[in-house]
Design a protein around this motif. Structure first.
Motif, PDB file in Angstrom:
ATOM      1  N   PRO A  33       0.834  -1.206   0.000  1.00  0.00           N
ATOM      2  CA  PRO A  33       0.000   0.000   0.000  1.00  0.00           C
ATOM      3  C   PRO A  33       0.867   1.252   0.000  1.00  0.00           C
ATOM      4  O   PRO A  33       1.788   1.385   0.804  1.00  0.00           O
ATOM      5  N   ILE A  34       0.583   2.175  -0.917  1.00  0.00           N
ATOM      6  CA  ILE A  34       1.438   3.348  -1.117  1.00  0.00           C
ATOM      7  C   ILE A  34       0.609   4.617  -1.006  1.00  0.00           C
ATOM      8  O   ILE A  34      -0.369   4.785  -1.739  1.00  0.00           O
ATOM      9  N   ASN A  68       2.527   7.743  -0.405  1.00  0.00           N
ATOM     10  CA  ASN A  68       3.421   8.824  -0.811  1.00  0.00           C
ATOM     11  C   ASN A  68       4.709   8.247  -1.401  1.00  0.00           C
ATOM     12  O   ASN A  68       4.919   7.034  -1.425  1.00  0.00           O
ATOM     13  N   ALA A  69       5.570   9.150  -1.880  1.00  0.00           N
ATOM     14  CA  ALA A  69       6.800   8.734  -2.554  1.00  0.00           C
ATOM     15  C   ALA A  69       7.772   8.041  -1.605  1.00  0.00           C
ATOM     16  O   ALA A  69       8.465   7.098  -1.994  1.00  0.00           O
ATOM     17  N   ASP A  70       7.824   8.499  -0.362  1.00  0.00           N
ATOM     18  CA  ASP A  70       8.732   7.874   0.607  1.00  0.00           C
ATOM     19  C   ASP A  70       8.387   6.404   0.822  1.00  0.00           C
ATOM     20  O   ASP A  70       9.275   5.550   0.913  1.00  0.00           O
ATOM     21  N   GLU A  71       7.110   6.092   0.915  1.00  0.00           N
ATOM     22  CA  GLU A  71       6.695   4.707   1.098  1.00  0.00           C
ATOM     23  C   GLU A  71       7.067   3.867  -0.122  1.00  0.00           C
ATOM     24  O   GLU A  71       7.538   2.733   0.017  1.00  0.00           O
ATOM     25  N   LEU A  72       6.858   4.436  -1.307  1.00  0.00           N
ATOM     26  CA  LEU A  72       7.207   3.718  -2.535  1.00  0.00           C
ATOM     27  C   LEU A  72       8.699   3.404  -2.571  1.00  0.00           C
ATOM     28  O   LEU A  72       9.109   2.274  -2.893  1.00  0.00           O
ATOM     29  N   LEU A  73       9.525   4.385  -2.235  1.00  0.00           N
ATOM     30  CA  LEU A  73      10.974   4.176  -2.239  1.00  0.00           C
ATOM     31  C   LEU A  73      11.383   3.149  -1.191  1.00  0.00           C
ATOM     32  O   LEU A  73      12.243   2.291  -1.444  1.00  0.00           O
ATOM     33  N   GLU A  74      10.744   3.190  -0.040  1.00  0.00           N
ATOM     34  CA  GLU A  74      11.065   2.254   1.027  1.00  0.00           C
ATOM     35  C   GLU A  74      10.784   0.812   0.595  1.00  0.00           C
ATOM     36  O   GLU A  74      11.594  -0.089   0.829  1.00  0.00           O
ATOM     37  N   TYR A  75       9.650   0.601  -0.060  1.00  0.00           N
ATOM     38  CA  TYR A  75       9.333  -0.733  -0.564  1.00  0.00           C
ATOM     39  C   TYR A  75      10.377  -1.196  -1.579  1.00  0.00           C
ATOM     40  O   TYR A  75      10.826  -2.347  -1.560  1.00  0.00           O
ATOM     41  N   SER A  76      10.757  -0.299  -2.485  1.00  0.00           N
ATOM     42  CA  SER A  76      11.720  -0.650  -3.533  1.00  0.00           C
ATOM     43  C   SER A  76      13.066  -1.054  -2.937  1.00  0.00           C
ATOM     44  O   SER A  76      13.682  -2.035  -3.364  1.00  0.00           O
TER      45      SER A  76
END
Length: 475
Positions: free
Chosen positions: A174-175, A177-185
């Motif tokens: 679940p995303i 914001n951009a920080d969450e997306l980067l953290e998952y990556s």
């Protein structure tokens, strides 16, 4: 409440010229018909009235909002209706003063009296519209919708909120914001497109994802093809002459082809000096938005007014940067673009009526920049940086369409958004993301604050900027 937004929510196939003023009201009319069916009222309706408010009223004529609601009430689907049928249906309604409600029941309908343009704004959102149905036994049923940009339609009471939360729970990543997306990556050691793909697989089969992404690309390619091979004057009264046709003729030369795929191959064989590249990218973007302005079929990306940026940048990659690019790269590009667009929608807006043109061209440029950056080998942090750079240089861009039409300055702005996206991707690729000073989430927040501070006359009302500096008589 967190939202679950799919790539296919951000990239919708529909009819121009506007996602918020054409596609949104069209979808709202479809939802109103669904409500009438649920209430078992459709068969008893003998009159329908439509009230348009705020920006939908102020620029509704130029954006074909009145035509969209008539087509929606007629039971037509913007994704699949044959484009050549649109004019016939509208003329039939206007000439016969009746509408085929839901494609089931013929009722009286006067487009001059039953569609009312109210200049006042409803409190919830700048793009409001109310449908009212009157039945044979004097019942009255009214429903208000808000077109919030990109073809998204909501009701103030948000009756679908529970459904969205349930879908959200299905996402493995679940995303918000951009920080969450980067953290998952980083955690998963996966590219952004791979993270997005896993989320999409929780909602659809791999075959469906493949089929729908390719259908989106095929629509984009066909749109560019049609735009590059159509000449004449755009409708609406500004007498804007199509430019993609002449530009394309000068670029393509005497090449022989008979379909969009062969055409793509021919472009790969043309000269690729810097000036030619600029012209090709501009040509692709112009082509899409000229088709859009003529009520053609486009892909909302994330809006119709900005529909030319993403196809132009993806086409640039395929015909200039990587001649071997195919389905894998197309799907990768679209998934990254869609995810970046969804983050902007969650953190700010993609509606020019709420945020000015920064919310449309700015967001589309950021989407395209990020997607191109990943295809060019960018790491996830660089991909987000590319999106940040693209938006940073669109902050404060106003929406001031002359005559309320998505033509001037909108069509040209797509060429600028596409060029900026390519430049932003290159800058990000040449930068160590650890040295970035401005995170993407900060730019999204800044964009939203800018939108809230922006004077309403610069938010798709045609009451400021070029819209009043240049009048119809000048054109």
């Amino acid at each position: 409440m967190e939202e679950c937004i799919s790539v296919f929510d951000m990239l919708k196939i529909g009819v121009g010229p506007s996602s918020s003023h054409t596609l949104g009201p069209w979808r709202a009319a479809e939802r109103f018909l669904a409500e009438l069916r649920e209430e078992n009222l459709l068969q008893d309706v003998d009159r329908v009235k439509v009230d348009l408010y705020g920006s939908l009223s102020l620029t509704g004529k130029g954006h074909a909002t009145d035509l969209a609601v008539m087509l929606g009430l007629s039971g037509q689907d913007p994704e699949y209706i044959p484009i050549q049928n649109i004019d016939k249906i509208i003329k039939s309604i206007e000439n016969d003063n009746q509408i085929h409600l839901g494609d089931e029941f013929v009722i009286p309908f006067s487009f001059l009296q039953d569609i009312i343009f109210n200049k006042n704004f409803l409190p919830f959102h700048a793009n409001g519209l109310t449908f009212t149905a009157y039945t044979k036994d004097d019942q009255e049923y009214a429903s208000t919708f808000y077109s919030i940009g990109g073809g998204f339609v909501v009701k103030e009471e948000r009756v679908n909120a529970k459904k969205k939360i349930e879908i959200k729970c299905a996402f493995p990543y679940p995303i918000q914001n951009a920080d969450e997306l980067l953290e998952y990556s980083v955690q998963q050691k996966r590219s952004i497109s791979e993270i997005v793909y896993e989320n999409e697989k929780s909602m659809r089969s791999e075959e469906e994802i493949h089929t729908e992404l390719m259908r989106i690309w095929d629509t984009m390619l066909e749109c560019m093809y049609i735009g590059c091979h159509s000449e004449g004057i755009l409708p609406g009264g500004l007498n804007v002459r199509r430019r993609a046709f002449d530009m394309h003729q000068n670029l393509i030369g005497l090449a022989n082809y008979s379909n969009p795929q062969e055409w793509l191959g021919c472009i790969r064989n043309t000269e690729v000096k810097f000036r030619q590249i600029l012209k090709w990218v501009s040509c692709f973007a112009l082509a899409v938005n000229e088709v859009n302005a003529a009520l053609g079929r486009v892909v909302t990306a994330p809006t119709n007014g900005s529909a030319g940026v993403i196809p132009a940048v993806l086409m640039y990659y395929m015909v200039i940067e990587n001649h071997n690019a195919g389905e894998k790269e197309i799907k990768q590009f679209l998934m990254v673009a869609g995810e970046i667009g969804s983050i902007f929608k969650k953190g700010a807006t993609i509606s020019a009526a709420m945020g000015g043109c920064q919310a449309e061209i700015g967001v589309s440029s950021a989407m395209a920049a990020a997607a191109l950056c990943e295809l060019m080998g960018g790491e996830p942090a660089q991909v987000l940086m590319a999106a940040e750079i693209a938006m940073e240089h669109h902050l404060g861009l106003t929406c001031d369409p002359i005559g309320g039409l998505v033509q001037i300055p909108c069509i040209e702005r797509n060429t600028m958004g596409a060029i900026k996206a390519i430049n932003a991707a290159e800058l990000a690729l040449e930068t160590d993301a650890k040295n970035a000073k401005v995170p993407l989430d900060k730019v999204i927040n800044t964009m939203w604050q800018t939108a809230k501070d922006m004077n309403n006359k610069y938010k798709e009302t045609s009451e400021g900027g070029l819209a009043i500096a240049v009048n119809m008589a000048d054109c």
